[in-house]
Motif scaffolding. Structure first.
Motif, PDB file in Angstrom:
ATOM      1  N   LYS A  84      69.805  95.299 -11.573  1.00  0.00           N
ATOM      2  CA  LYS A  84      70.136  94.103 -11.206  1.00  0.00           C
ATOM      3  C   LYS A  84      70.707  94.140  -9.601  1.00  0.00           C
ATOM      4  O   LYS A  84      70.195  93.399  -8.697  1.00  0.00           O
ATOM      5  N   MET A  87      67.490  94.807  -7.332  1.00  0.00           N
ATOM      6  CA  MET A  87      66.299  93.870  -7.284  1.00  0.00           C
ATOM      7  C   MET A  87      67.073  92.596  -6.714  1.00  0.00           C
ATOM      8  O   MET A  87      66.437  91.751  -6.089  1.00  0.00           O
ATOM      9  N   PHE A  88      68.188  92.076  -6.929  1.00  0.00           N
ATOM     10  CA  PHE A  88      68.656  90.737  -6.685  1.00  0.00           C
ATOM     11  C   PHE A  88      69.702  90.624  -5.608  1.00  0.00           C
ATOM     12  O   PHE A  88      69.827  89.612  -5.197  1.00  0.00           O
ATOM     13  N   SER A 123      67.003  89.374  -1.179  1.00  0.00           N
ATOM     14  CA  SER A 123      66.818  90.203  -2.153  1.00  0.00           C
ATOM     15  C   SER A 123      65.431  90.927  -2.174  1.00  0.00           C
ATOM     16  O   SER A 123      64.502  90.175  -1.560  1.00  0.00           O
ATOM     17  N   ARG A 124      65.148  91.887  -2.771  1.00  0.00           N
ATOM     18  CA  ARG A 124      63.915  92.634  -2.935  1.00  0.00           C
ATOM     19  C   ARG A 124      62.957  91.505  -3.745  1.00  0.00           C
ATOM     20  O   ARG A 124      61.708  91.796  -3.508  1.00  0.00           O
ATOM     21  N   ILE A 125      63.502  90.635  -4.327  1.00  0.00           N
ATOM     22  CA  ILE A 125      62.751  89.876  -5.610  1.00  0.00           C
ATOM     23  C   ILE A 125      62.495  88.507  -4.982  1.00  0.00           C
ATOM     24  O   ILE A 125      61.737  87.704  -5.456  1.00  0.00           O
ATOM     25  N   SER A 126      63.137  88.390  -3.837  1.00  0.00           N
ATOM     26  CA  SER A 126      63.052  86.825  -3.434  1.00  0.00           C
ATOM     27  C   SER A 126      61.949  86.579  -2.555  1.00  0.00           C
ATOM     28  O   SER A 126      61.516  87.589  -1.804  1.00  0.00           O
ATOM     29  N   LYS A 129      62.797  85.158   2.581  1.00  0.00           N
ATOM     30  CA  LYS A 129      63.902  86.207   3.216  1.00  0.00           C
ATOM     31  C   LYS A 129      64.147  85.534   4.726  1.00  0.00           C
ATOM     32  O   LYS A 129      63.165  85.224   5.468  1.00  0.00           O
TER      33      LYS A 129
END
Length: 240
Positions: A84, A87-88, A123-126, A129
């Motif tokens: 978490k 990734m978040f 975040s990497r999942i966003s 950016k």
């Protein structure tokens, strides 16, 4: 016999930690190892308790599965927390790209094909950016007020701009050498010189300021200061 019975629990406890010694316990690493072993044994005991408590409710296979799940649950929770966070949670990185469209930087427009350096937050999942321009360079000179420059560096904590002049240029009466290391301040009427290396000598208040001198404006009094200092290896060379 009574004393022997009292020493049995202590002997069993010590038997659980065969790698521990007085020297180990006396060190920080030994304490950490001992604490880990104690927690591990405690968790194993809890697993056995869970297995026994479920003996009237579940079949043997289900009890074994539940006990194993309970046993590895700390590892699963730690793995989820790390995943978490990875990734978040927001993180900061940098990227260098070749501009596919003109790049606007402090009033100067750099053409397609310029090399732009960005700070990226998110975040990497966003999918969205935040990108902040750090610097941009072009082989083709662009205009910044009355100046012709090839690159510009931005500082989010300051209004000052570091620019690379496209050749020697006159700024606020000072003949600044081409190349990097010219610092300017953006003003409503253009840009104001903060510092540069001189490409030629200049008379200033009755004294001759030689070529190659580093001139800088005092931030508080706006008076000009002069210093003869070694230039960085890629600083502009003095004109003959």
């Amino acid at each position: 016999m009574k004393r022997f019975r009292q020493t049995i629990p202590l002997a069993l406890l010590l038997g659980l930690f065969p790698l521990s010694s007085r020297a180990d316990v006396g060190s920080l690493g030994g304490l950490a190892v001992a604490a880990f072993e104690i927690v591990t044994v405690f968790w194993l005991c809890l697993t056995v308790v869970v297995f026994l408590l479920l003996r009237k409710r579940l079949s043997l296979l289900k009890r074994i599965g539940a006990a194993l799940l309970f046993l590895v649950s700390p590892v699963l929770m730690l793995a989820w927390a790390l995943f978490k966070s990875y990734m978040f949670d927001d993180y900061t990185s940098e990227e260098t790209v070749t501009a596919q469209k003109p790049v606007l930087a402090a009033g100067a427009t750099f053409p397609v094909g310029s090399i732009a350096h960005y700070e990226v937050k998110g975040s990497r999942i966003s999918l969205h950016k935040q990108r902040t321009l750090l610097d941009v360079h072009s082989d083709q000179p662009v205009s910044l007020g009355k100046l012709r420059i090839n690159s510009i560096k931005l500082d989010e904590y300051s209004t000052e701009l570091q620019v690379a002049l496209s050749g020697d240029q006159l700024l606020d009466g000072w003949p600044c050498a081409g190349g990097d290391y010219t610092i300017v301040d953006p003003e409503p009427t253009g840009v104001e010189l903060r510092s540069c290396w001189l490409s030629a000598a200049r008379e200033w208040q009755g004294q001759t300021v030689a070529a190659g001198t580093y001139v800088t404006r005092n931030g508080e009094s706006n008076e000009w200061l002069f210093a003869v200092m070694p230039k960085p290896s890629d600083a502009p060379a003095d004109n003959p």
